[in-house]
Design an enzyme around this catalytic site. Structure first.
Site, PDB file in Angstrom:
ATOM      1  N   VAL A 143      -1.689  -3.525 -17.958  1.00  0.00           N
ATOM      2  CA  VAL A 143      -2.614  -2.572 -17.347  1.00  0.00           C
ATOM      3  C   VAL A 143      -3.851  -3.284 -16.818  1.00  0.00           C
ATOM      4  O   VAL A 143      -4.335  -2.999 -15.716  1.00  0.00           O
ATOM      5  CB  VAL A 143      -3.004  -1.472 -18.362  1.00  0.00           C
ATOM      6  CG1 VAL A 143      -4.082  -0.558 -17.778  1.00  0.00           C
ATOM      7  CG2 VAL A 143      -1.780  -0.653 -18.755  1.00  0.00           C
ATOM      8  N   GLY A 144      -4.373  -4.237 -17.591  1.00  0.00           N
ATOM      9  CA  GLY A 144      -5.562  -4.964 -17.163  1.00  0.00           C
ATOM     10  C   GLY A 144      -5.359  -5.702 -15.855  1.00  0.00           C
ATOM     11  O   GLY A 144      -6.251  -5.723 -14.987  1.00  0.00           O
TER      12      GLY A 144
ATOM     13  N   GLY B 134      -7.445  -3.412 -23.423  1.00  0.00           N
ATOM     14  CA  GLY B 134      -6.084  -2.909 -23.563  1.00  0.00           C
ATOM     15  C   GLY B 134      -5.077  -3.980 -23.232  1.00  0.00           C
ATOM     16  O   GLY B 134      -5.333  -5.176 -23.391  1.00  0.00           O
ATOM     17  N   SER B 135      -3.935  -3.561 -22.739  1.00  0.00           N
ATOM     18  CA  SER B 135      -2.819  -4.474 -22.515  1.00  0.00           C
ATOM     19  C   SER B 135      -3.022  -5.332 -21.274  1.00  0.00           C
ATOM     20  O   SER B 135      -3.739  -4.954 -20.341  1.00  0.00           O
ATOM     21  CB  SER B 135      -1.519  -3.677 -22.369  1.00  0.00           C
ATOM     22  OG  SER B 135      -1.486  -3.007 -21.121  1.00  0.00           O
ATOM     23  N   ASN B 136      -2.344  -6.478 -21.263  1.00  0.00           N
ATOM     24  CA  ASN B 136      -2.414  -7.362 -20.096  1.00  0.00           C
ATOM     25  C   ASN B 136      -1.807  -6.712 -18.860  1.00  0.00           C
ATOM     26  O   ASN B 136      -2.298  -6.896 -17.749  1.00  0.00           O
ATOM     27  CB  ASN B 136      -1.687  -8.673 -20.392  1.00  0.00           C
ATOM     28  CG  ASN B 136      -2.514  -9.590 -21.254  1.00  0.00           C
ATOM     29  OD1 ASN B 136      -2.764  -9.283 -22.412  1.00  0.00           O
ATOM     30  ND2 ASN B 136      -2.941 -10.706 -20.702  1.00  0.00           N
TER      31      ASN B 136
ATOM     32  N   GLU C  43     -10.817  -7.204 -21.457  1.00  0.00           N
ATOM     33  CA  GLU C  43     -10.501  -7.850 -22.735  1.00  0.00           C
ATOM     34  C   GLU C  43      -9.100  -7.379 -23.089  1.00  0.00           C
ATOM     35  O   GLU C  43      -8.879  -6.201 -23.342  1.00  0.00           O
ATOM     36  CB  GLU C  43     -11.518  -7.481 -23.809  1.00  0.00           C
ATOM     37  CG  GLU C  43     -11.521  -8.444 -24.991  1.00  0.00           C
ATOM     38  CD  GLU C  43     -10.351  -8.269 -25.927  1.00  0.00           C
ATOM     39  OE1 GLU C  43      -9.546  -9.214 -26.075  1.00  0.00           O
ATOM     40  OE2 GLU C  43     -10.223  -7.174 -26.500  1.00  0.00           O
TER      41      GLU C  43
ATOM     42  N   ASN D 173      -7.147   1.097 -31.219  1.00  0.00           N
ATOM     43  CA  ASN D 173      -7.134   0.330 -32.471  1.00  0.00           C
ATOM     44  C   ASN D 173      -8.527   0.117 -33.064  1.00  0.00           C
ATOM     45  O   ASN D 173      -8.678  -0.004 -34.268  1.00  0.00           O
ATOM     46  CB  ASN D 173      -6.408  -1.005 -32.280  1.00  0.00           C
ATOM     47  CG  ASN D 173      -7.059  -1.904 -31.258  1.00  0.00           C
ATOM     48  OD1 ASN D 173      -7.698  -1.432 -30.316  1.00  0.00           O
ATOM     49  ND2 ASN D 173      -6.896  -3.203 -31.428  1.00  0.00           N
TER      50      ASN D 173
ATOM     51  N   GLU E 124       2.860 -11.168 -27.436  1.00  0.00           N
ATOM     52  CA  GLU E 124       2.082 -10.343 -28.370  1.00  0.00           C
ATOM     53  C   GLU E 124       2.956  -9.212 -28.899  1.00  0.00           C
ATOM     54  O   GLU E 124       3.496  -8.413 -28.125  1.00  0.00           O
ATOM     55  CB  GLU E 124       0.848  -9.779 -27.680  1.00  0.00           C
ATOM     56  CG  GLU E 124      -0.062  -9.030 -28.634  1.00  0.00           C
ATOM     57  CD  GLU E 124      -1.356  -8.577 -27.972  1.00  0.00           C
ATOM     58  OE1 GLU E 124      -2.412  -8.656 -28.619  1.00  0.00           O
ATOM     59  OE2 GLU E 124      -1.298  -8.140 -26.802  1.00  0.00           O
TER      60      GLU E 124
ATOM     61  N   CYS F  72      -6.311  -7.185 -31.645  1.00  0.00           N
ATOM     62  CA  CYS F  72      -6.142  -8.228 -30.627  1.00  0.00           C
ATOM     63  C   CYS F  72      -6.411  -9.599 -31.221  1.00  0.00           C
ATOM     64  O   CYS F  72      -5.955 -10.612 -30.683  1.00  0.00           O
ATOM     65  CB  CYS F  72      -7.032  -7.961 -29.416  1.00  0.00           C
ATOM     66  SG  CYS F  72      -8.741  -7.626 -29.817  1.00  0.00           S
TER      67      CYS F  72
ATOM     68  N   LYS G  82     -13.218   7.081 -20.659  1.00  0.00           N
ATOM     69  CA  LYS G  82     -11.878   7.559 -20.996  1.00  0.00           C
ATOM     70  C   LYS G  82     -11.431   6.873 -22.285  1.00  0.00           C
ATOM     71  O   LYS G  82     -11.074   5.693 -22.284  1.00  0.00           O
ATOM     72  CB  LYS G  82     -10.861   7.245 -19.898  1.00  0.00           C
ATOM     73  CG  LYS G  82      -9.508   7.957 -20.145  1.00  0.00           C
ATOM     74  CD  LYS G  82      -8.350   7.286 -19.462  1.00  0.00           C
ATOM     75  CE  LYS G  82      -7.639   6.301 -20.368  1.00  0.00           C
ATOM     76  NZ  LYS G  82      -6.986   6.925 -21.555  1.00  0.00           N
TER      77      LYS G  82
END
Length: 493
Positions: A230-231, A226-228, A248, A150, A383, A282, A173
């Site tokens: 994956v984080g 990125g997403s929660n 973040e 984004n 979200e 975000c 990446k």
């Protein structure tokens, strides 16, 4: 058809897999080109190149490292329009926003280059005679960067520039949806004269390339946006490996509007924050917490402004709202709209996939407004990451603060009011990393820390001087020139 390949140790090379993945335009589904699909071995090659280059780079004086960043900044500035065009074609944001994002990378490059002559440590008085005490920053080593689609160049600049000026090397990446802009950014590093091996670009999926970055024993830290979901996985695994992470992640940001607010100003802020970048920020405004006495008037003003929004190809200067990134995102947004209806929220505008005037060829969703939303509804808590905003009525500022803080995220918040006392209460009590006053929830500036509380991150920050804390270790140095052994932490008094 143009093919994009990895950049490892100063060379553009395809993955050993021999496989390529198509990259498509979210406006119309047309294939823009192909990008190599990498393997674990490709990541290892990049890491070995980074490790070798970093040892030499760390010995280069920081002001000299910064000279390369100044060249990067000037090249970004020269190619601003070209980069913005690539950005819009790949991810769809309107061209004015794309130019603004590239400008953010330019600003970050100049700012971080300046840190080459600062990067302050501390000198403090020693508790002992004839002894000098100080702390200095030293590089961490090899940084693995995993960046989203984004803000594909802004966030990449927030991470790579401080990493490099601090003396680290990078294995990057980028998101699979925005590979071409990543290549253009790396070409600028290359042209600026960055030594080989310091920036390595490895394309591929999160499950393969991202996981390999997290698992590799010679990657010292992972910086992820990125997403929660994956984080959290990255943080858990990195913790097991005793590896530093900077995360973040998501947001469920709210604009609070009190009864004494300038409603026209508030409506402008809401529309820009909710529907800019098609709600795929975000920091996007997903909730409007509005005092009951002005709820109807504010809704009407927002609805009137929403009617003027034009959907279409972001390269068209007259377009206000571009597509969402892909079909999967489109379906997720639509599913949340269905959930909102089922939960009893009242739909005032939008609520469907946009298909008119050829929009059916792309991934367009109508700007959508729900009202009479309760804070504990899923659309008030989760979200959505699309152009959907929910109005939540409250009695007063106390309730507004409670609702604002009721979500698991803590990135950005905003308040519109003319009462300075209420402003300072919100500044203190909104549990978010960013607070705006009489403005929307978006628009971070590169010289302040960017990040949030609770489920939004793990305490680190991108951007600003705070970003150096991610990419440096502290080393304390004591110089005893007394000529004798002095025993610190022994009671001498």
């Amino acid at each position: 058809m143009e093919r994009y390949v990895n950049y490892i140790n100063g060379e553009w090379v395809p993955s050993e897999s021999g496989e390529f993945i198509k990259n498509t335009n979210p406006v119309n589904g047309e294939v823009l080109g192909e990008v190599t699909s990498s393997t674990v071995k490709d990541v290892d090659r990049a890491v070995q190149a980074a490790k070798g280059a970093q040892k030499k780079w760390a010995l280069v004086p920081a002001p000299e490292r910064a000279d390369v960043l100044y060249d990067v900044a000037n090249l970004l500035k020269e190619r601003k329009e070209q980069l913005a065009q690539v950005l819009t074609k790949e991810m769809g944001k309107v061209i004015a926003e794309a130019r603004g994002e590239v400008q953010e990378a330019i600003d970050m490059a100049f700012y971080m280059a300046g840190e080459g002559r600062r990067m302050f440590g501390e000198t403090v008085p020693s508790e002992l005679r004839d002894k000098f005490a100080m702390s200095v920053r030293v590089p961490v080593g090899v940084a693995g960067l995993i960046t989203p689609w984004n803000f594909p160049i802004a966030i990449a600049s927030w991470k790579s520039l401080p990493a490099l000026v601090a003396g680290n090397a990078v294995v990057w990446k980028p998101a699979s949806e925005t590979p071409f802009l990543a290549a253009e950014f790396v070409k600028i590093y290359e042209e600026a004269g960055l030594p080989k091996g310091l920036v390595n670009l490895v394309y591929g999926s999160g499950s393969v390339v991202g996981n390999a970055i997290v698992e590799h024993p010679e990657i010292d830290l992972v910086s992820f946006t990125g997403s929660n979901e994956v984080g959290a996985k990255i943080n858990g695994r990195a913790g097991e490996l005793l590896k530093r992470t900077s995360l973040e992640m998501g947001g469920k940001n709210a604009v609070t509007v009190l009864e004494d607010a300038d409603l026209d100003l508030a409506a402008d802020g809401i529309v820009w924050s909710a529907f800019g970048t098609s709600g795929q920020r975000c920091t996007a405004c997903s909730r409007v917490i509005v005092q009951e006495s002005v709820k109807a008037a504010l809704e009407q003003k927002v609805l009137e402004k929403m009617k003027t929004l034009k959907l279409g190809d972001g390269l068209d200067e007259s377009v206000d709202v571009g597509p969402v990134i892909n079909r999967s995102a489109l379906e997720k947004i639509h599913e949340y709209v269905k959930i909102g209806k089922e939960e009893g929220a009242k739909l005032l505008a939008g609520g469907d996939i946009a298909t008119e005037n050829g929009l059916d060829k792309g991934n367009f969703y109508q700007p959508t407004l729900f009202t009479d939303v309760k804070s504990d509804m899923r659309i008030g808590q989760e979200e959505i990451f699309g152009p959907v905003v929910s109005f939540i009525p409250v009695k007063d500022l106390d309730e507004a603060i409670e609702v604002n803080n009721s979500v698991k995220f803590g990135l950005s918040s905003s308040i519109f009011t003319a009462d300075v006392n209420k402003v300072f209460r919100a500044m203190r009590d909104f549990d978010t990393g960013i607070v705006y006053v009489n403005a929307g929830t978006t628009g971070a500036e590169i010289h302040l820390p960017f990040g949030g509380t609770k489920g939004t991150g793990n305490g680190h920050r991108d951007s600003g001087v705070a970003s150096l804390d991610v990419f440096t270790e502290w080393k304390s140095v004591y110089v005893d020139y007394s000529g004798k052994i002095q025993r610190a932490q022994i009671d001498n008094y």
